[in-house]
Write a protein that holds these residues in place. Sequence first.
Motif, PDB file in Angstrom:
ATOM      1  N   LYS A  57      38.366  43.531  30.250  1.00 29.18           N
ATOM      2  CA  LYS A  57      38.674  44.804  30.902  1.00 29.18           C
ATOM      3  C   LYS A  57      39.796  45.512  30.146  1.00 29.18           C
ATOM      4  N   ALA A  58      40.009  46.771  30.471  1.00 27.77           N
ATOM      5  CA  ALA A  58      41.076  47.569  29.852  1.00 27.77           C
ATOM      6  C   ALA A  58      42.459  47.001  30.152  1.00 27.77           C
ATOM      7  N   THR A  59      42.560  46.169  31.178  1.00 26.94           N
ATOM      8  CA  THR A  59      43.838  45.548  31.552  1.00 26.94           C
ATOM      9  C   THR A  59      44.135  44.279  30.755  1.00 26.94           C
ATOM     10  N   GLY A  60      43.143  43.815  29.961  1.00 24.43           N
ATOM     11  CA  GLY A  60      43.301  42.581  29.196  1.00 24.43           C
ATOM     12  C   GLY A  60      42.728  41.361  29.889  1.00 24.43           C
ATOM     13  N   GLU A  61      42.253  41.527  31.130  1.00 19.53           N
ATOM     14  CA  GLU A  61      41.639  40.397  31.826  1.00 19.53           C
ATOM     15  C   GLU A  61      40.266  40.133  31.220  1.00 19.53           C
ATOM     16  N   TYR A  62      40.025  38.880  30.833  1.00 21.34           N
ATOM     17  CA  TYR A  62      38.727  38.540  30.265  1.00 21.34           C
ATOM     18  C   TYR A  62      38.058  37.450  31.083  1.00 21.34           C
ATOM     19  N   THR A  63      36.716  37.443  31.002  1.00 20.74           N
ATOM     20  CA  THR A  63      35.899  36.510  31.770  1.00 20.74           C
ATOM     21  C   THR A  63      34.928  35.816  30.837  1.00 20.74           C
ATOM     22  N   ALA A  64      34.838  34.484  30.957  1.00 19.43           N
ATOM     23  CA  ALA A  64      33.890  33.691  30.172  1.00 19.43           C
ATOM     24  C   ALA A  64      32.516  33.809  30.826  1.00 19.43           C
ATOM     25  N   ILE A  65      31.546  34.321  30.090  1.00 22.52           N
ATOM     26  CA  ILE A  65      30.210  34.577  30.625  1.00 22.52           C
ATOM     27  C   ILE A  65      29.224  33.469  30.274  1.00 22.52           C
TER      28      ILE A  65
END
Length: 72
Positions: free
Chosen positions: A35-43
């Motif tokens: 996300k633009a906030t730097g939060e990332y998710t492992a898909i």
Amino acid sequence: MAVGGKATIIATVLPEGGAQEVTFVSADTSQVTVKATGEYTAIAEGSSVITVATKEDPTIKTTVTVNVTAVS
């Protein structure tokens, strides 16, 4: 990081008085989204490189490699 895991990249631009706005881009969004906030998710299992660049000068950048493993 296991599939479904989340974390956040905290970016600081130096010198501290400079513009602090950055962008985050995942090279492979089928494995890791960001996300633009730097939060990332492992898909999905695999890896992706997230590029963090300053908005003021996109040539100033760094990368973060995220390795995703299967859920145990």
